[in-house]
Scaffold this motif. Structure first.
Motif, PDB file in Angstrom:
ATOM      1  N   SER A  53       0.825  -1.213   0.000  1.00 41.93           N
ATOM      2  CA  SER A  53       0.000   0.000   0.000  1.00 41.93           C
ATOM      3  C   SER A  53       0.858   1.262   0.000  1.00 41.93           C
ATOM      4  N   GLN A  54       1.912   1.288   0.814  1.00 45.91           N
ATOM      5  CA  GLN A  54       2.801   2.454   0.852  1.00 45.91           C
ATOM      6  C   GLN A  54       3.572   2.597  -0.462  1.00 45.91           C
ATOM      7  N   LEU A  55       3.980   1.479  -1.045  1.00 42.20           N
ATOM      8  CA  LEU A  55       4.647   1.525  -2.346  1.00 42.20           C
ATOM      9  C   LEU A  55       3.700   2.078  -3.405  1.00 42.20           C
ATOM     10  N   GLN A 106       6.011  -4.677  -8.029  1.00 45.82           N
ATOM     11  CA  GLN A 106       5.236  -4.861  -9.264  1.00 45.82           C
ATOM     12  C   GLN A 106       3.735  -4.765  -8.995  1.00 45.82           C
ATOM     13  N   LYS A 107       3.282  -5.421  -7.941  1.00 45.80           N
ATOM     14  CA  LYS A 107       1.858  -5.354  -7.582  1.00 45.80           C
ATOM     15  C   LYS A 107       1.472  -3.932  -7.199  1.00 45.80           C
ATOM     16  N   ALA A 108       2.360  -3.258  -6.497  1.00 49.63           N
ATOM     17  CA  ALA A 108       2.087  -1.886  -6.071  1.00 49.63           C
ATOM     18  C   ALA A 108       1.975  -0.964  -7.274  1.00 49.63           C
ATOM     19  N   TYR A 109       2.772  -1.218  -8.305  1.00 46.65           N
ATOM     20  CA  TYR A 109       2.709  -0.348  -9.483  1.00 46.65           C
ATOM     21  C   TYR A 109       1.336  -0.461 -10.145  1.00 46.65           C
ATOM     22  N   ARG A 110       0.803  -1.675 -10.240  1.00 42.41           N
ATOM     23  CA  ARG A 110      -0.536  -1.831 -10.825  1.00 42.41           C
ATOM     24  C   ARG A 110      -1.567  -1.067  -9.995  1.00 42.41           C
ATOM     25  N   ALA A 111      -1.453  -1.139  -8.683  1.00 37.98           N
ATOM     26  CA  ALA A 111      -2.370  -0.400  -7.808  1.00 37.98           C
ATOM     27  C   ALA A 111      -2.153   1.105  -7.951  1.00 37.98           C
TER      28      ALA A 111
END
Length: 164
Positions: A53-55, A106-111
């Protein structure tokens, strides 16, 4: 169904306090092992979600910073700096998360793209992060900007970067 299992389902708060007391007093016969194991696993997953979430917060604001230079605000700057601080703190408190950084980043970038889409009129973003984790975390990194971190001047040259 055991009484502790039913208490777990009916009154989580009271269950947690009873489990805490049983752990502190080493009364193993009163421990609800199955639910305790699940809760401990959830604690670790929660730390990973918090880091992701912070990323995402950091990357979304970096995207907005880069793609909307005329709309830059101190609020965006504060969010970027705050996210960097939170990420450093999370990694310092839970160094085991470092082994998951690539996947979480990578997941954070999509979010982050989803956040930026919702907060801007933009509809095109790079398919993957244009920055590495290290670059995004660099206090002197401000995409498409000649700016430097105001922290450096405020601290008269003292290094405020925290090691990972």
């Amino acid at each position: 169904m055991s009484s502790s299992n039913s208490l777990y389902e009916l009154d989580y708060y009271t269950w947690a306090l009873k489990q805490e007391r049983a752990l502190q007093e080493r009364r193993v016969e009163e421990l609800d092992w199955e639910n305790l194991a699940e809760e401990v696993g959830d604690l670790g997953r929660s730390e990973a979600r918090n880091l992701r979430s912070q990323l995402a917060r950091l990357l979304a604001h970096l995207l907005k910073w880069q793609l909307q230079p005329t709309r830059r605000t101190n609020s965006w700057r504060g969010s970027i700096e705050g996210a960097r601080d939170e990420i450093r703190e999370l990694l310092a408190e839970s160094p085991g998360l470092k082994s998951w950084l690539s996947e979480l980043f990578q997941k954070a970038y999509r979010a982050a793209v989803n956040l930026a889409l919702a907060e801007t009129n933009l509809d095109k973003f790079p398919a993957s992060s244009p920055w590495s984790f290290d670059q995004a975390m660099d206090d002197d990194f401000w995409p498409n900007s000649d700016e430097r971190s105001p922290r450096k001047s405020a601290n008269r040259g003292k290094d405020v970067k925290k090691g990972l």
